[in-house]
Design a protein around this motif. Structure first.
Motif, short mmCIF file in Angstrom:
data_model
loop_
_atom_site.label_atom_id
_atom_site.label_comp_id
_atom_site.label_asym_id
_atom_site.label_seq_id
_atom_site.Cartn_x
_atom_site.Cartn_y
_atom_site.Cartn_z
N SER A 56 0.81 -1.23 0.00
CA SER A 56 0.00 0.00 0.00
C SER A 56 0.84 1.28 0.00
O SER A 56 1.91 1.34 0.60
CB SER A 56 -0.91 0.01 1.23
N HIS A 57 0.33 2.29 -0.65
CA HIS A 57 0.93 3.63 -0.66
C HIS A 57 1.05 4.12 0.78
O HIS A 57 2.08 4.63 1.19
CB HIS A 57 0.01 4.54 -1.48
N SER A 58 -0.01 3.92 1.57
CA SER A 58 -0.03 4.30 2.98
C SER A 58 -1.28 3.68 3.61
O SER A 58 -2.33 4.29 3.62
CB SER A 58 -0.04 5.82 3.16
N TYR B 79 -1.63 5.42 -5.81
CA TYR B 79 -0.44 4.93 -6.52
C TYR B 79 0.50 6.08 -6.85
O TYR B 79 0.06 7.18 -7.16
CB TYR B 79 -0.84 4.25 -7.84
N ASP B 80 1.80 5.79 -6.81
CA ASP B 80 2.82 6.70 -7.32
C ASP B 80 3.52 6.00 -8.47
O ASP B 80 3.89 4.82 -8.35
CB ASP B 80 3.86 7.02 -6.24
N PHE B 81 3.68 6.73 -9.56
CA PHE B 81 4.34 6.15 -10.74
C PHE B 81 5.46 7.07 -11.22
O PHE B 81 5.31 8.29 -11.21
CB PHE B 81 3.35 6.05 -11.91
N PRO C 150 9.87 14.09 -9.41
CA PRO C 150 8.71 14.06 -10.30
C PRO C 150 8.07 12.68 -10.35
O PRO C 150 8.77 11.66 -10.46
CB PRO C 150 9.32 14.44 -11.66
N HIS C 151 6.76 12.64 -10.25
CA HIS C 151 6.00 11.40 -10.36
C HIS C 151 4.52 11.74 -10.48
O HIS C 151 4.12 12.88 -10.26
CB HIS C 151 6.25 10.47 -9.15
N ILE C 152 3.73 10.74 -10.83
CA ILE C 152 2.27 10.92 -10.85
C ILE C 152 1.69 10.24 -9.62
O ILE C 152 2.00 9.07 -9.36
CB ILE C 152 1.66 10.27 -12.12
N HIS C 153 0.89 10.97 -8.88
CA HIS C 153 0.12 10.37 -7.78
C HIS C 153 -1.30 10.24 -8.29
O HIS C 153 -1.92 11.22 -8.70
CB HIS C 153 0.18 11.28 -6.54
N PHE C 154 -1.81 9.02 -8.28
CA PHE C 154 -3.16 8.76 -8.79
C PHE C 154 -3.95 7.94 -7.79
O PHE C 154 -3.46 6.95 -7.25
CB PHE C 154 -3.05 8.00 -10.12
ZN LIG Z 1 1.65 9.55 -3.61
#
Ligand SMILES: [Zn+2]
Length: 277
Positions: free
Chosen positions: A103-105, A115-117, A228-232
């Motif tokens: 899990s992300h958290s 999710y982080d990508f 840098p990343h996408i949090h979705f």
């Molecule tokens: Zn995140």
């Protein structure tokens, strides 16, 4: 510096004992409230972000309570597979999964299934050259796609990128931990949030309809992010702080896993993923 402020974070929690002290009229316990005030040093650092941490803290028990202490999970909630990944090409799932381990958290119900990508090269690195320059990260500036059809209910485009230090330090320059972000309403109880977008890159407005796969912004480094990343994530409402996040089952997803691919399902940390054709 970062460790110092982390310690302040823990100190604030000790302050909660003080609140119990006040409620139970226990003077020695009440003194713990001083710890809470000490933790308020954060207010001077970034007052808006401090308030958000407080909302998050208050939101946690509220979300549990709303769900009668039975949060959405893959056992009691069946997600429809109407989502695609919010990007093109192959990205790494840096954080996120449907169980406690990936899990992300897990302990933070509003981001449990987030999710982080980001993008990695053959050596597993997410950048080339100087790791203190945002543009040197492979995913920086890449297109962000609408994960499903819906209506934009929030599009925040006013925050700068945060600095990258290349050592895992997150220093939020924005007045919002999400930085620039978009929230899309897909149905009554299904909202997606895409965060940390590049300043000035958002191409959609509040109230606008979007279709799945439409380019809506570029990946950036705004908000509380180390690189840098996408949090979705998908939530039950547009209120990020007070709603439970929901497990996401992707359609047409290609997951590299022991050289096998599949076309639908859950994804988790460590997997390389991309949208199928
Ligand atoms: Zn995140």
């Amino acid at each position: 510096m970062r460790t110092f402020f982390n310690i302040l974070g823990i100190i604030k929690w000790l302050g909660l004992i003080g609140i119990i002290g006040f409620i139970t009229d226990n003077k020695p316990l009440s003194l713990f409230f001083l710890f809470f005030l000490l933790g308020f040093v954060d207010i001077f650092r970034n007052p808006a972000v401090f308030l958000q941490s407080l909302y998050m803290l208050l939101g946690m028990p509220w979300i549990h309570f709303k769900h009668r202490f039975n949060l959405p999970s893959i056992d009691n909630y069946t997600p429809q597979t109407d989502f695609i990944l919010p990007f093109s090409g192959e990205w790494l799932v840096v954080n996120g999964g449907i169980d406690k381990q990936t899990s992300h958290s897990w302990g933070i119900p509003n981001q449990r299934y987030a999710y982080d990508f980001f993008i990695v090269d053959a050596e597993g690195k997410s950048f080339s050259g100087d790791n203190k320059v945002v543009e040197n990260y492979y995913c920086y500036g890449k297109d962000v796609l609408a994960p499903a059809d819906g209506e934009v209910v929030s599009a925040v485009n006013k925050h700068p990128d945060s600095n990258v230090y290349g050592n895992g330090t997150a220093e939020c320059k924005a007045h919002d931990i999400r930085g620039n972000h978009i929230i899309i309403r897909h149905s009554k109880k299904k909202y997606s949030l895409i965060a940390h977008l590049k300043p000035g890159s958002i191409t959609v407005k509040k109230g606008q309809r979007v279709t799945q796969g439409q380019v809506i912004a570029n990946c950036g480094n705004s908000g509380n992010t180390t690189e840098p990343h996408i949090h979705f994530q998908v939530s039950e409402s547009k209120n990020f702080f007070a709603s439970a996040s929901l497990p996401i089952k992707f359609k047409n997803v290609i997951v590299k896993e022991n050289s096998k691919t599949r076309t639908e399902g859950y994804i988790s940390r460590g997997q390389l993923v991309q949208n199928g054709g």
